[in-house]
Design a protein around this motif. Sequence first.
Motif, PDB file in Angstrom:
ATOM      1  N   ALA A  16       0.826  -1.211   0.000  1.00 17.30           N
ATOM      2  CA  ALA A  16       0.000   0.000   0.000  1.00 17.30           C
ATOM      3  C   ALA A  16       0.856   1.255   0.000  1.00 17.30           C
ATOM      4  O   ALA A  16       0.473   2.284  -0.559  1.00 17.30           O
ATOM      5  N   GLY A  17       2.011   1.175   0.634  1.00 16.16           N
ATOM      6  CA  GLY A  17       2.889   2.339   0.688  1.00 16.16           C
ATOM      7  C   GLY A  17       4.078   2.087   1.586  1.00 16.16           C
ATOM      8  O   GLY A  17       4.124   1.117   2.342  1.00 16.16           O
ATOM      9  N   GLY A  18       5.042   2.978   1.475  1.00 22.30           N
ATOM     10  CA  GLY A  18       6.212   2.952   2.349  1.00 22.30           C
ATOM     11  C   GLY A  18       6.185   4.145   3.279  1.00 22.30           C
ATOM     12  O   GLY A  18       5.625   5.199   2.952  1.00 22.30           O
ATOM     13  N   VAL A  19       6.769   3.983   4.451  1.00 27.88           N
ATOM     14  CA  VAL A  19       6.851   5.087   5.406  1.00 27.88           C
ATOM     15  C   VAL A  19       8.315   5.313   5.756  1.00 27.88           C
ATOM     16  O   VAL A  19       9.126   4.388   5.692  1.00 27.88           O
ATOM     17  N   PRO A  20       8.681   6.534   6.128  1.00 25.82           N
ATOM     18  CA  PRO A  20      10.075   6.791   6.489  1.00 25.82           C
ATOM     19  C   PRO A  20      10.455   6.057   7.761  1.00 25.82           C
ATOM     20  O   PRO A  20       9.610   5.802   8.620  1.00 25.82           O
ATOM     21  N   ALA A  21      11.721   5.723   7.848  1.00 24.12           N
ATOM     22  CA  ALA A  21      12.219   4.996   9.022  1.00 24.12           C
ATOM     23  C   ALA A  21      13.607   5.515   9.339  1.00 24.12           C
ATOM     24  O   ALA A  21      14.566   5.171   8.656  1.00 24.12           O
ATOM     25  N   LYS A  26      10.230   5.102  16.721  1.00 26.27           N
ATOM     26  CA  LYS A  26       9.024   5.879  16.457  1.00 26.27           C
ATOM     27  C   LYS A  26       8.165   5.219  15.389  1.00 26.27           C
ATOM     28  O   LYS A  26       7.032   5.640  15.139  1.00 26.27           O
ATOM     29  N   ILE A  27       8.714   4.197  14.755  1.00 25.25           N
ATOM     30  CA  ILE A  27       8.087   3.640  13.557  1.00 25.25           C
ATOM     31  C   ILE A  27       6.861   2.805  13.905  1.00 25.25           C
ATOM     32  O   ILE A  27       5.788   2.987  13.329  1.00 25.25           O
ATOM     33  N   VAL A  28       6.995   1.912  14.868  1.00 24.79           N
ATOM     34  CA  VAL A  28       5.852   1.103  15.277  1.00 24.79           C
ATOM     35  C   VAL A  28       4.741   1.972  15.868  1.00 24.79           C
ATOM     36  O   VAL A  28       3.571   1.836  15.468  1.00 24.79           O
ATOM     37  N   PRO A  29       5.030   2.899  16.796  1.00 27.61           N
ATOM     38  CA  PRO A  29       3.944   3.776  17.253  1.00 27.61           C
ATOM     39  C   PRO A  29       3.301   4.572  16.128  1.00 27.61           C
ATOM     40  O   PRO A  29       2.081   4.738  16.094  1.00 27.61           O
ATOM     41  N   GLY A  30       4.120   5.075  15.189  1.00 22.57           N
ATOM     42  CA  GLY A  30       3.556   5.828  14.071  1.00 22.57           C
ATOM     43  C   GLY A  30       2.664   4.977  13.191  1.00 22.57           C
ATOM     44  O   GLY A  30       1.576   5.400  12.782  1.00 22.57           O
TER      45      GLY A  30
END
Length: 604
Positions: free
Chosen positions: A107-112, A158-162
């Motif tokens: 569906a998409g990528g998020v910054p990490a 911050k990635i899992v909470p985000g």
Amino acid sequence: MSTHPIVEQVTAQLTERSAASRRAYLESLQRTLDEEPPRQSLSCGNFAHGFAACSASDKDTIRLMHSANIGVVNAYNDMLSAHQPLAEYPALIAEFARSLGSTAQVAGGVPAMCDGVTQGRPGMELSLFSRDVIAMATAISLSHNMFDAALCLGVCDKIVPGLLIGSLQFGHLPCVFFPAGPMPTGISNKEKAAVRQRYVEGKASKEELLATESASYHSAGTCTFYGTANTNQVLMEVMGIQLPGASFVPPSDPLRKALLQETVTRLIQANAPSTHIPLSDVVTPASIINAIVALLASGGSTNHTLHIVAIAKAAGIQLTWREFQALSEVVPLLVRVYPNGQEDVNAFQRAGGTAFLIKELRRAGLLNDQVKTIMGEGLSAYECPPMLSQSESIEWDAPIEQTKWDEVLRPTASPFAQEGGLRVLAGNLGEAVSKVSAVKPEHQSIKAPCVIFHDQDSLKVAFENGELEKDFIAVVRFQGPQANGMPELHNLSPYLGTLQDRGFKVALVTDGRMSGASGKVPSAIHVSPEAYAGGDIAKLRDGDVIEFDATAGVLEAHVDAEVWATRECISHDHDHSTLGRNLFSQFRASVGAASLGASVFDFT
């Protein structure tokens, strides 16, 4: 099996306090389902765009709408060791979904971003804000409404909470998380900490320090200390968003691939009408309380006093730090993993891992068992560790009745401490949190003059100039979310730790954050209101005596009341012109207080 009265009471109070906001959240999800049911409201043109690159068979499956189309939200990059293994997962997920008559699309990528890389550098000022950027990127990923369920791939701080905050805006869909597992154990944490301290004293070279750090962080997988990333994994399990035992299986273990296949299977089952388990049924006041209990019992990262609050609010739940304090008084500390001990998460896994921890907490009545998880009703499934069957599929073994390493993991009958070691401090400086599980009792209270700094580098200079050879409380202010994004101040630890080892009584008071790896130095962090917002920490002057008492919950400046009432707050501005920090001025202007989760979102 009865629930502990304090757990029951805190859960009931949180549920009652959240009644109106929780109802509004659930109503918004129902309105989404009514007005925009997944895929069904898409036009032919929408659909054609949505599956244009799919194979003919996948197009047919998606178009018929008889099975699930999984939206994968991936935080992959190959700079983060914990996220590098995520590269191959989307193809495996699609393969497993097809074998069950369903489909999966990225569906998409998020910054990490990696806090280890940005620690002590200007880029760290974007770290906390990256959580909310990830939440928005997750929402953008799922906003195409092509998906019946979401599978989030992420591990770190911050990635899992985000990912979870963003996914909760699609809480009408089933959702599950999957990590990559820890890297193998490297150099001992004791040796690493010793070299760091020798380096700040000028007794170790930069080459020696780099060699030591490289021996610690050395391969694919999550860093093995018990910081925010690994705390994330424990919390996702105990909340039922992740499969039992999925947290700490190494990337190369054949069990991990089998766990991923089982994750896809469970997610597709959670989408079936007869066994539908939307994320909103999993993230509830009861499961949020379970997350706090697991955080306390495992000695987890203080960053979660921000993240759990922000996650809760995204689900319409009005959590405060007072719930952490009330639970900390009755939840025993059952885990000693660095920085609370010398061993790492691989040792924790060998000792019995999350299965033993959850079993002990559940059987002691410290967890709410009337919850839904990706496994179904209750937490009993989470007491059982996963194993490979002869057919290389997942089976869950019997619960582990005894710890296999009591220096790392203990039963509730013989804990490392009778309480969770997280304190809320309050006084005329505001409200703060303090993690004392790694702090010796003799260091948990101090009354001394303060020395004030407005950045980490100034303290470093003062240390190197020999100006800190005394009892004192370091106040590092203008480090809150409005001032500069609330960076972690982990680089302070070696200097303050060295002074403490030299026999001085020292402590830290800050409106910033400490790393999930913070340890032996007493610290009052997340001071709220922050200095930049006019908090009273900005009234302090060098030499003011501060009382820091973690046992009594006191954080007080001992200044004459009349003087304090009329004293003006100091102002201070940071330069945000480099490394993209100027793009986040709107975040700094709109972010909420640390006590409210330090989020830019308004879920009221």
